[in-house]
Design a protein around this motif. Structure first.
Motif, PDB file in Angstrom:
ATOM      1  N   VAL A 152       0.852  -1.206   0.000  1.00 63.45           N
ATOM      2  CA  VAL A 152       0.000   0.000   0.000  1.00 63.45           C
ATOM      3  C   VAL A 152       0.877   1.241   0.000  1.00 63.45           C
ATOM      4  O   VAL A 152       0.628   2.198  -0.746  1.00 63.45           O
ATOM      5  CB  VAL A 152      -0.953  -0.009   1.222  1.00 63.45           C
ATOM      6  CG1 VAL A 152      -1.715   1.314   1.309  1.00 63.45           C
ATOM      7  CG2 VAL A 152      -1.931  -1.173   1.139  1.00 63.45           C
ATOM      8  N   ALA A 153       1.900   1.244   0.847  1.00 66.82           N
ATOM      9  CA  ALA A 153       2.781   2.404   0.942  1.00 66.82           C
ATOM     10  C   ALA A 153       3.453   2.716  -0.392  1.00 66.82           C
ATOM     11  O   ALA A 153       3.656   3.873  -0.758  1.00 66.82           O
ATOM     12  CB  ALA A 153       3.826   2.171   2.023  1.00 66.82           C
ATOM     13  N   ALA A 154       3.814   1.687  -1.140  1.00 68.59           N
ATOM     14  CA  ALA A 154       4.517   1.883  -2.412  1.00 68.59           C
ATOM     15  C   ALA A 154       3.644   2.547  -3.457  1.00 68.59           C
ATOM     16  O   ALA A 154       4.152   3.117  -4.437  1.00 68.59           O
ATOM     17  CB  ALA A 154       5.011   0.535  -2.935  1.00 68.59           C
ATOM     18  N   GLN A 170      16.381  -3.577  -3.205  1.00 66.65           N
ATOM     19  CA  GLN A 170      16.085  -3.691  -4.625  1.00 66.65           C
ATOM     20  C   GLN A 170      14.603  -4.008  -4.836  1.00 66.65           C
ATOM     21  O   GLN A 170      13.950  -3.444  -5.729  1.00 66.65           O
ATOM     22  CB  GLN A 170      16.956  -4.789  -5.260  1.00 66.65           C
ATOM     23  CG  GLN A 170      16.737  -4.972  -6.775  1.00 66.65           C
ATOM     24  CD  GLN A 170      17.041  -3.704  -7.561  1.00 66.65           C
ATOM     25  OE1 GLN A 170      17.930  -2.925  -7.168  1.00 66.65           O
ATOM     26  NE2 GLN A 170      16.317  -3.499  -8.654  1.00 66.65           N
ATOM     27  N   HIS A 171      14.078  -4.861  -3.981  1.00 63.83           N
ATOM     28  CA  HIS A 171      12.654  -5.195  -4.047  1.00 63.83           C
ATOM     29  C   HIS A 171      11.800  -3.953  -3.796  1.00 63.83           C
ATOM     30  O   HIS A 171      10.814  -3.692  -4.499  1.00 63.83           O
ATOM     31  CB  HIS A 171      12.331  -6.287  -3.021  1.00 63.83           C
ATOM     32  CG  HIS A 171      10.932  -6.808  -3.131  1.00 63.83           C
ATOM     33  ND1 HIS A 171      10.357  -7.623  -2.170  1.00 63.83           N
ATOM     34  CD2 HIS A 171       9.971  -6.624  -4.067  1.00 63.83           C
ATOM     35  CE1 HIS A 171       9.131  -7.904  -2.533  1.00 63.83           C
ATOM     36  NE2 HIS A 171       8.871  -7.310  -3.680  1.00 63.83           N
ATOM     37  N   ALA A 172      12.205  -3.177  -2.782  1.00 64.01           N
ATOM     38  CA  ALA A 172      11.463  -1.945  -2.455  1.00 64.01           C
ATOM     39  C   ALA A 172      11.510  -0.977  -3.625  1.00 64.01           C
ATOM     40  O   ALA A 172      10.499  -0.348  -3.984  1.00 64.01           O
ATOM     41  CB  ALA A 172      12.050  -1.304  -1.199  1.00 64.01           C
ATOM     42  N   ARG A 173      12.705  -0.851  -4.252  1.00 64.09           N
ATOM     43  CA  ARG A 173      12.863   0.062  -5.384  1.00 64.09           C
ATOM     44  C   ARG A 173      11.951  -0.358  -6.543  1.00 64.09           C
ATOM     45  O   ARG A 173      11.306   0.470  -7.191  1.00 64.09           O
ATOM     46  CB  ARG A 173      14.333   0.092  -5.816  1.00 64.09           C
ATOM     47  CG  ARG A 173      14.664   1.187  -6.839  1.00 64.09           C
ATOM     48  CD  ARG A 173      16.156   1.203  -7.162  1.00 64.09           C
ATOM     49  NE  ARG A 173      16.946   1.685  -6.025  1.00 64.09           N
ATOM     50  CZ  ARG A 173      17.712   0.915  -5.260  1.00 64.09           C
ATOM     51  NH1 ARG A 173      17.786  -0.390  -5.503  1.00 64.09           N
ATOM     52  NH2 ARG A 173      18.405   1.425  -4.258  1.00 64.09           N
ATOM     53  N   GLU A 174      11.875  -1.656  -6.776  1.00 62.99           N
ATOM     54  CA  GLU A 174      11.026  -2.169  -7.854  1.00 62.99           C
ATOM     55  C   GLU A 174       9.538  -1.916  -7.573  1.00 62.99           C
ATOM     56  O   GLU A 174       8.773  -1.573  -8.476  1.00 62.99           O
ATOM     57  CB  GLU A 174      11.274  -3.663  -8.039  1.00 62.99           C
ATOM     58  CG  GLU A 174      12.647  -3.993  -8.622  1.00 62.99           C
ATOM     59  CD  GLU A 174      12.899  -5.487  -8.667  1.00 62.99           C
ATOM     60  OE1 GLU A 174      12.014  -6.239  -8.167  1.00 62.99           O
ATOM     61  OE2 GLU A 174      13.957  -5.896  -9.164  1.00 62.99           O
ATOM     62  N   MET A 175       9.161  -2.085  -6.304  1.00 63.29           N
ATOM     63  CA  MET A 175       7.767  -1.842  -5.934  1.00 63.29           C
ATOM     64  C   MET A 175       7.379  -0.376  -6.179  1.00 63.29           C
ATOM     65  O   MET A 175       6.316  -0.072  -6.719  1.00 63.29           O
ATOM     66  CB  MET A 175       7.533  -2.191  -4.458  1.00 63.29           C
ATOM     67  CG  MET A 175       7.545  -3.682  -4.159  1.00 63.29           C
ATOM     68  SD  MET A 175       7.312  -4.028  -2.386  1.00 63.29           S
ATOM     69  CE  MET A 175       5.660  -3.435  -2.143  1.00 63.29           C
ATOM     70  N   THR A 178       8.867   1.748  -8.217  1.00 61.99           N
ATOM     71  CA  THR A 178       8.904   2.028  -9.660  1.00 61.99           C
ATOM     72  C   THR A 178       7.657   1.484 -10.339  1.00 61.99           C
ATOM     73  O   THR A 178       7.033   2.131 -11.178  1.00 61.99           O
ATOM     74  CB  THR A 178      10.151   1.402 -10.295  1.00 61.99           C
ATOM     75  OG1 THR A 178      11.324   1.908  -9.645  1.00 61.99           O
ATOM     76  CG2 THR A 178      10.205   1.738 -11.781  1.00 61.99           C
ATOM     77  N   HIS A 179       7.258   0.285  -9.917  1.00 67.63           N
ATOM     78  CA  HIS A 179       6.107  -0.389 -10.526  1.00 67.63           C
ATOM     79  C   HIS A 179       4.812   0.362 -10.210  1.00 67.63           C
ATOM     80  O   HIS A 179       3.875   0.384 -11.019  1.00 67.63           O
ATOM     81  CB  HIS A 179       6.021  -1.824 -10.016  1.00 67.63           C
ATOM     82  CG  HIS A 179       4.885  -2.595 -10.626  1.00 67.63           C
ATOM     83  ND1 HIS A 179       4.823  -2.915 -11.966  1.00 67.63           N
ATOM     84  CD2 HIS A 179       3.743  -3.088 -10.056  1.00 67.63           C
ATOM     85  CE1 HIS A 179       3.711  -3.579 -12.203  1.00 67.63           C
ATOM     86  NE2 HIS A 179       3.035  -3.697 -11.059  1.00 67.63           N
ATOM     87  N   SER A 180       4.756   1.003  -9.025  1.00 65.06           N
ATOM     88  CA  SER A 180       3.525   1.699  -8.621  1.00 65.06           C
ATOM     89  C   SER A 180       3.256   2.912  -9.501  1.00 65.06           C
ATOM     90  O   SER A 180       2.127   3.345  -9.665  1.00 65.06           O
ATOM     91  CB  SER A 180       3.615   2.146  -7.155  1.00 65.06           C
ATOM     92  OG  SER A 180       4.610   3.156  -7.000  1.00 65.06           O
ATOM     93  N   ASP A 181       4.335   3.477 -10.053  1.00 64.57           N
ATOM     94  CA  ASP A 181       4.156   4.647 -10.919  1.00 64.57           C
ATOM     95  C   ASP A 181       3.665   4.235 -12.293  1.00 64.57           C
ATOM     96  O   ASP A 181       3.042   4.982 -12.998  1.00 64.57           O
ATOM     97  CB  ASP A 181       5.478   5.407 -11.066  1.00 64.57           C
ATOM     98  CG  ASP A 181       5.904   6.048  -9.738  1.00 64.57           C
ATOM     99  OD1 ASP A 181       5.013   6.367  -8.942  1.00 64.57           O
ATOM    100  OD2 ASP A 181       7.123   6.199  -9.522  1.00 64.57           O
TER     101      ASP A 181
END
Length: 550
Positions: free
Chosen positions: A490-492, A540-545, A547-550
Motif C-alpha cells: 500500500v505504501a509503495a 532492490q525489491h522496495a525500489r522495484e515496488m 517504480t512499478h507503482s508509478d
C-alpha cells in the motif's frame, strides 16, 4: 483539501507542522510510533471529544490547528454564520487544557463543537481501522446505505413525521384513559366559570367601582367643601382673587420707580391666574356634581356582588377578571384534549404523512441498494474475493423512526452460493475488504475533498494489498487521500510518504513525522518488507515496488 496540520503537546508529539498536497499520502512507522495520533489530532479539530489525557506529559495544554481549502459546498454555510475566510482558507483550531476545558475556533472566531462537526462534514471523512466491525450492525448498514444514496433529508423527514405521529397517538391515549377524570374537571371548571360569569367582572373594574363608591358616598362633603373653597377664591366678600388684584394695583405704579419689584409683580400675577383657573375648575365641578342615591345604591350592590364572589373562591376582588380568563382558557384546553374525534383525526393525518414519506424512502433505498450491490460486487472481484457477490436486501419492517425497512448486507463467498448475512459468513479479512470497497464506492459518489483511512488494510496482505494500494491511489486522482498503513504494498502506491518515528529521550518519549524523499522512501519500504535487518535484495525489491507503482 487539507493543506497543513500543526500539533503542539499532543500525546507524545511535542511539536510538528505538516504540509499536504493532493493525491494519495501514506503514514508508516514502527508499531507504537504514533501513526494514528495524527488521525486523532485531526479528529479533534473536527469536533471529536477530547480530555486532558491527550496533553503531552509536562505540558499545560494541547493545541492543534488544521488549515483547509474552502470547498464551494461550504461557502454558503460559512457566510450564514459570518465565518467567511479572508484568504480563501479555513482554519480550525482546538485547545485543551489540564482542567479538561476545551476551546474551539473557526477562522479565529470562538465556536462550538457542534459547529466544528458541521463544518468538518464538508471537509473530510475518516474511515477508522475498526469501521468494518460496524458492518455487522443492522443499524449501521442502514445508515451507510442512506449516506451513500444521500437519503439523509428524506430520512430526517421520516423521523419528524414519526415523532409527530407518536406524540399525537400518546395524546389520544391519554385523553381516552383520563376521560372520566377530565369530565369531573370539566364540571368543576364550568361551575366556577358560570359563578364568575354571572357578575362578568371587567378588567380593572374593582378599582373603578371603588373610586365611584368613594365619590358617591362622600358627595355631600365633596359639594360642601368645593363650594366653600370656591367662595374663598372668588366669593362676594373678601376673596383670594380680590386680595391678589388689590396687591397688583398697589405694586404696578411702583414699577416706574424700582424695576426690582417686577419679579414680585409677576409672581402675584401668576398666583392670580392660577387662582382664576382653580376657581373656574371648582365652578365646573359643582355644575356637574350632584347627589345620586340611586347610583350609590347600584355601586354598593355591585361591590357586594364582586366581594361575595371573590370570597367564595378565596380571591381578592381585583383578581376576578384574571381568574375568569384562566378558567376560560383551561376549559377550552380541556375540551380540545377531550375532543377524541379531533385527536383521532390528528393521528390519522400524521400517520398518513409518515407512511407516504417512509414509502418514498423505501423506494429510494431499493434503488440505491441495487446500484451499490453491483458496484461492491465488482470491486470485490479485485480484492481476492473472486466469485463473491454482495447483495443489499430491503425487507418490510414495523414502522419506526428510521422508516419501514429492514436493511441487511449479505455476501455470497463463492459462485453459486446463496447470499447470507455478513455476520454469519464473512471473516475479519473479508469484512475489511467489503468495508473498504463500500467506502471507496461511497466516496466516489460524494464530494468530500479529503478522505482518511486509518489502517483499513488490517487482515489483508500479498497481492490483495497491492490492489488496495492501487485502489486508494486511483481514488487519490479525485480526492485527497491520507492513509495510515503497515503494508509495504500500500505504501509503495502512494504519491507522498510520511514516516512516523518514536524517539526515546532521557526524560520523555516523543514522536516525529517527516516527509520522505526518494532514497528515504526506499529505506522505509525495505524496512516494512524485511524487518530489522535490511539487505540489498530487500532494498532492490522496495525500489522495484516503488517504480512499478508509478
Amino acid at each position: 483539501m487539507l493543506r497543513s496540520l500543526h500539533i503542539r503537546d499532543f500525546v507524545i508529539v511535542e511539536q510538528t507542522e505538516l504540509h499536504f498536497d493532493a493525491g494519495f499520502s501514506v503514514f508508516t512507522g514502527e508499531t507504537g510510533a504514533g501513526k494514528s495520533i495524527l488521525i486523532d489530532a485531526l479528529a479533534l479539530t473536527l469536533g471529536a471529544r477530547g480530555d486532558s489525557g491527550a496533553i503531552r506529559e509536562g505540558a499545560d495544554k494541547a493545541d492543534i490547528s488544521a488549515i483547509f481549502d474552502v470547498p464551494d459546498s461550504l461557502r454558503t454555510l460559512l457566510a450564514e454564520q459570518e465565518l467567511e475566510p479572508e484568504d480563501d482558507q479555513l482554519v480550525l483550531r482546538r485547545v485543551i487544557d489540564r482542567a479538561g476545558k476545551s476551546r474551539a475556533f473557526i477562522n479565529g472566531v470562538p465556536g462550538t463543537l457542534a459547529q466544528l462537526k458541521t463544518v468538518g462534514s464538508y471537509l473530510l471523512d475518516i474511515h477508522g481501522q475498526h469501521a468494518h466491525q460496524k458492518l455487522l450492525q443492522r443499524n449501521e448498514q442502514r445508515i451507510l446505505l442512506d449516506a451513500h444514496g444521500q437519503h439523509e433529508t428524506l430520512a430526517a423527514q421520516v423521523r419528524s413525521h414519526w415523532t409527530a405521529w407518536q406524540q399525537a397517538q400518546q395524546k389520544l391515549e391519554r385523553a381516552r384513559s383520563s376521560q372520566r377524570d377530565a369530565e369531573a374537571e370539566r364540571e368543576r371548571l364550568e361551575w366556577q366559570l358560570n359563578e364568575i360569569s354571572q357578575i362578568n367582572p371587567g378588567k380593572d373594574e374593582w378599582a373603578t367601582v371603588n373610586a365611584d363608591y368613594n365619590r358617591l358616598a362622600n358627595a355631600s362633603a365633596l359639594l360642601e367643601g368645593a363650594a366653600g373653597a370656591l367662595n374663598l377664591l372668588d366669593g362676594e366678600q373678601t376673596s383670594a382673587l380680590e386680595i391678589l388684584n388689590a396687591a397688583l394695583h398697589r405694586i404696578e405704579p411702583l414699577l416706574r420707580n424700582d424695576e426690582h419689584l417686577k419679579g414680585v409683580y409677576d409672581a402675584i400675577e401668576s398666583a392670580r391666574i392660577a387662582t382664576t383657573e382653580a376657581a373656574s375648575d371648582l365652578a365646573s365641578y359643582l355644575d356637574k356634581a350632584e347627589l345620586d342615591p340611586e347610583r350609590l345604591a347600584e355601586t354598593e350592590t355591585r361591590m357586594s356582588a364582586m366581594f361575595a364572589t371573590a370570597r367564595k373562591f378565596r380571591l381578592e376582588p381585583e383578581m376576578l377578571y384574571d381568574r375568569l380568563q384562566e378558567l376560560t382558557q383551561a376549559l377550552e384546553a380541556l375540551n380540545n384534549e377531550s375532543d377524541l374525534a379531533g385527536l383521532e383525526q390528528q393521528v390519522t393525518r400524521h400517520e398518513a404523512a409518515y407512511r407516504d414519506t417512509a414509502e418514498k424512502l423505501t423506494r429510494a433505498r431499493q434503488a440505491t441498494a441495487s446500484t451499490l450491490s453491483k458496484e461492491v460486487s465488482k470491486a470485490l472481484q479485485t480484492l481476492a474475493m473472486k466469485g463473491s457477490t454482495f447483495e443489499i436486501t430491503i425487507q418490510p419492517a414495523e414502522p419506526g423512526a428510521s422508516g419501514m425497512d429492514n436493511v441487511q448486507f449479505n455476501v455470497a463467498a463463492h459462485t453459486g452460493s446463496e447470499p447470507r448475512p455478513l455476520a454469519k459468513v464473512a471473516s475479519g479479512g473479508e469484512l475489511a475488504r467489503i468495508s473498504l470497497a463500500l467506502s471507496v464506492m461511497a466516496n466516489r459518489a460524494h464530494q468530500v475533498p479529503t478522505l482518511i483511512y486509518d489502517e483499513v488494510d488490517t487482515g489483508i496482505g500479498g497481492a490483495v494489498a497491492e490492489v488496495v494500494g492501487k485502489l486508494l491511489r486511483d481514488l487519490g486522482r479525485h480526492h485527497q487521500v491520507l492513509c495510515v498503513t503497515h503494508l509495504p504494498q500500500v505504501a509503495a502506491c502512494a504519491h507522498h510518504h510520511f514516516e512516523v518515528q518514536k524517539k526515546q529521550g532521557k526524560k520523555e518519549t516523543v514522536s516525529r513525522i517527516e516527509l520522505l524523499d526518494e532514497q528515504a522512501r526506499i529505506e522505509e519500504v525495505a524496512r516494512m518488507l524485511g524487518g530489522v535487518k535490511i539487505t540489498q535484495t530487500t532494498r532492490q525489491h522496495a525500489r522495484e515496488m516503488l517504480t512499478h507503482s508509478d
